[in-house]
Structures are given as structure tokens and as C-alpha cells.
Design an enzyme around this catalytic site. Structure first.
Site, PDB file in Angstrom:
ATOM      1  N   VAL A   1     -26.265  40.857  -9.663  1.00  8.97           N
ATOM      2  CA  VAL A   1     -27.405  40.974 -10.619  1.00  8.97           C
ATOM      3  C   VAL A   1     -27.078  40.314 -12.013  1.00  8.97           C
ATOM      4  CG1 VAL A   1     -29.134  42.425 -11.704  1.00  8.97           C
ATOM      5  CG2 VAL A   1     -28.476  42.825  -9.323  1.00  8.97           C
ATOM      6  N   CYS A   2     -27.675  39.418 -12.801  1.00 12.75           N
ATOM      7  CA  CYS A   2     -27.121  38.805 -13.721  1.00 12.75           C
ATOM      8  C   CYS A   2     -27.309  39.961 -14.784  1.00 12.75           C
ATOM      9  CB  CYS A   2     -28.094  37.716 -14.447  1.00 12.75           C
ATOM     10  SG  CYS A   2     -27.756  37.192 -16.010  1.00 12.75           S
ATOM     11  N   ILE A   3     -26.128  40.283 -15.634  1.00  7.60           N
ATOM     12  CA  ILE A   3     -26.105  41.237 -16.638  1.00  7.60           C
ATOM     13  C   ILE A   3     -27.181  40.926 -17.719  1.00  7.60           C
ATOM     14  CG2 ILE A   3     -24.073  40.167 -17.984  1.00  7.60           C
ATOM     15  CD1 ILE A   3     -23.454  43.284 -18.317  1.00  7.60           C
TER      16      ILE A   3
ATOM     17  N   ALA B   1     -30.628  41.453 -16.836  1.00  7.92           N
ATOM     18  CA  ALA B   1     -30.686  42.971 -16.473  1.00  7.92           C
ATOM     19  C   ALA B   1     -30.931  43.577 -17.509  1.00  7.92           C
ATOM     20  CB  ALA B   1     -29.770  43.597 -15.489  1.00  7.92           C
TER      21      ALA B   1
END
Lengths: 97, 118, 133
Positions: B76-78, B81
Site C-alpha cells: 500500500v503506498c504510504i 495511504a
């Protein structure tokens, strides 16, 4: 190249753009709302007819079935997710989002 | 062949997540290696453990979590997110938060990267 | 350039500001430019509005990206292209395009290069992977 198109041609010019950039021997795969372009007798059917002059055109069967599309623009072939994977294996893919 | 998949849209709202899932299942069945799955834009909402869909519908985050449990790297892209309030605490097991460098490595190292979105 | 450097293309087809795709897509390009990859960016369809000069999102309260686009060359993103037909279909000319940096030696402003669709299609066919934003 494999080009995936997931937009209805009645709302959006994505399919038109895809066809403009597609080269002879490329493959176009209609998925999601993109399969609406494959309905036989539709007012935009000339788009796929033009595409079929230079490309193979597939539509994803699960998306056709979900939308009750059974009568397709002649020349459009039906594939499944497994066939989608095979097309990706054969070609670099561009998603026309 | 090494495949990677990037998903841009949230669950249920858009078919992208479903198409990606079926594509990945078919690829695994055919013996391809899934190099990674990357969630970007609203795609980060796909893997929260807070979703509770009706019982007769698919459970999208559990489905992704099960794929993660099978050993597929789900990222999940930080940046995406954090912007949307998705943090480690709300994620299903077997997925991780990391940076866009992961997507870069997938784009470079996978033989094919397929993007599903709107 | 070494042969094992992979060609990665970004296609930008969505208009800016109405949705976040162009903005977050730019973040990916900036990160990827730091890696060993041969990066190119193509603006086509409504994506050409992302490289129109004079954008100001202040009144929207949205953080814009015009300043970053103005420095793409500094981020070593130098292969930046615009599809001519998309641009002309939308009433834009090359004069409408923003500056993406300046030439190190001459300090001349650098703008995206306008290409014909066939040239872009040929470039697409050479890519290792293509990311659409």
C-alpha cells in the site's frame, strides 16, 4: 502492444484515442464498461470496425455476460481472464484509463 | 513470467479491484510469478480490516489478505495511504505499507506491469 | 545508456485538478526518476491541460503542481512529450505549454516536445512497461 479500454464509448473518447494510437498488429481488449462498445448495431460501431482493420479486438466474457451483451459487433472475439493473462504475456500493456 | 499489478480505485465503488483480482487468480493458475501488487490513489482503501460487506457479497479486503498469505507481496503506498487516513493499524494481515520505490521496482523488475483503474 | 536500463513511460490522459490522478501521478514520476530507468512522460487527451502554462489553484485551496512541473528537468525528467492532435483538438498551441526547466548551458527555457501520434505510438511500442495516470 496490448491496449485495454474500460470506458463506454458513449460517454468518453478513450476508445477513439486508443484506436488512433494502436498500430497494425496490436491487440485491443475491452474490459469493464469498455465492453459496451461491442454491442451489435450501436451508433459508435464504426469505431470497432475501424479498429478491426488493423487490430485484433477482444472483449472480456465475464463483463459481457454481466451486462447481457450477446449480440456483438462482427469480428470482436470473446476471451476470459486466462486469455487476458495470455495477451499480457504476449504484449507490453497500456491501460487506457 | 513475472507480472506486477497496480490498482488505483477503491473497493466496490469501481470494478478495477475485481478485474485485477480475477486477472491475478488466472495468472497464478497459469504458473506466472506475481512480483507484487501495489495499491495507489483510492486503491489504498482495498485492504482495510474495517470493511464489513453484506455476507452474500465478496469480502474484498479478506480476499487480498488471503493472496498476501499465499506469499504475494502486497504493498500500500504510504503517501496515498497517509493522505486518506489509512495506517498500519487498520490494514488486514499480510499486506504492508511502503513507498513508491516499491512500485518503481515492480515496473523495472516485472516483465509486465498491468494497471487497473478508472 | 546501458542496455539493461529499462524504458518506462508515463502516459497522462486525465485533466488536472478535477481529480487527484495527475497530482499523485507526478509524485510517482519524481520518485522513479531517482532510479536507474529511462523515463519518458507523454501528455495526451485531456492530459495536455496539465502542461498548460498559467495554472493557479490558489482559489481552490488545492496544492498545485505547476512549480514542480516547471522543474521537471531538474528532476532529470527530460523526455517530456505532448501529442499534437490532443493539443490542437483542445484549442491549444505550443505557445500555451509551460516551461519545464532551462538548458544548463544556454539557459534557454525548455518546453515539452510536441510529437505526432504516430511518433508516440512508435515510442510506446519500445517500452518495457507503461504506467497510465
Amino acid at each position: 502492444m496490448l491496449h485495454t479500454v474500460n470506458k463506454s464509448p458513449f460517454q468518453n473518447t478513450t476508445l477513439e484515442s486508443c484506436i488512433r494510437f494502436a498500430r497494425s498488429g496490436d491487440v485491443i481488449l475491452l474490459i469493464e464498461d469498455g465492453v459496451l462498445a461491442a454491442q451489435a448495431g450501436n451508433v459508435k460501431k464504426n469505431l470497432l470496425e475501424e479498429a478491426l482493420q488493423k487490430c485484433e479486438v477482444f472483449a472480456l466474457g465475464a463483463d459481457l455476460k454481466a451486462r447481457a451483451l450477446t449480440d456483438l459487433v462482427p469480428g470482436v472475439k470473446i476471451t476470459d481472464y486466462s486469455g487476458f493473462v495470455d495477451l499480457v504475456e504476449q504484449h507490453t500493456t497500456h491501460s487506457w484509463l | 513470467m513475472k507480472l506486477a499489478v497496480c490498482i488505483y480505485e477503491g473497493p466496490y465503488n469501481h470494478e478495477a479491484s475485481d478485474t485485477a483480482y480475477h486477472f491475478i487468480q488466472a495468472a497464478i493458475q497459469k504458473g506466472h510469478e506475481i512480483k507484487g501488487i501495489f495499491f495507489y490513489h483510492d486503491g489504498v482503501y482495498n485492504v482495510t480490516r474495517l470493511m464489513e460487506p453484506p455476507q452474500d457479497d465478496r469480502h474484498i479486503s479478506n480476499r487480498w489478505s488471503a493472496l498476501g498469505a499465499s506469499g504475494i507481496d502486497i504493498v500500500v503506498c504510504i503517501a496515498a495511504a497517509k493522505r486518506r487516513g489509512i495506517v498500519d493499524d487498520v490494514l488486514v494481515p499480510n499486506v504492508r505499507i511502503s513507498g513508491l520505490g516499491q512500485l518503481t521496482m515492480m515496473a523495472i523488475e516485472a516483465d509486465r506491469l498491468v494497471v487497473f483503474g478508472d | 545508456m546501458a542496455e539493461d536500463i529499462k524504458k518506462i513511460m508515463f502516459t497522462v490522459r486525465k485533466p488536472p485538478h478535477g481529480t487527484i490522478y495527475v497530482y499523485e501521478g507526478l509524485e510517482v514520476k519524481l520518485i522513479m526518476a531517482a532510479y536507474d530507468a529511462d523515463i519518458s512522460v507523454v501528455f495526451m487527451d485531456d492530459g495536455v491541460f496539465a502542461v498548460k502554462k498559467g495554472q493557479d489553484t490558489k482559489d481552490l485551496g488545492i496544492k498545485g503542481f505547476a512549480a514542480t512541473y516547471g522543474a521537471l528537468v531538474d528532476y532529470e525528467i527530460t523526455q517530456v512529450y505532448v501529442d499534437r492532435q490532443s493539443m490542437e483538438d483542445r484549442g491549444m498551441t505550443e505557445d500555451d505549454l509551460l516551461v519545464i526547466g532551462e538548458d544548463e548551458d544556454t539557459e534557454e527555457p525548455i518546453k515539452p516536445q510536441v510529437l505526432e501520434s504516430a511518433e508516440i505510438a512508435a515510442m510506446m511500442a519500445e517500452q518495457h512497461n507503461i504506467l497510465a495516470f
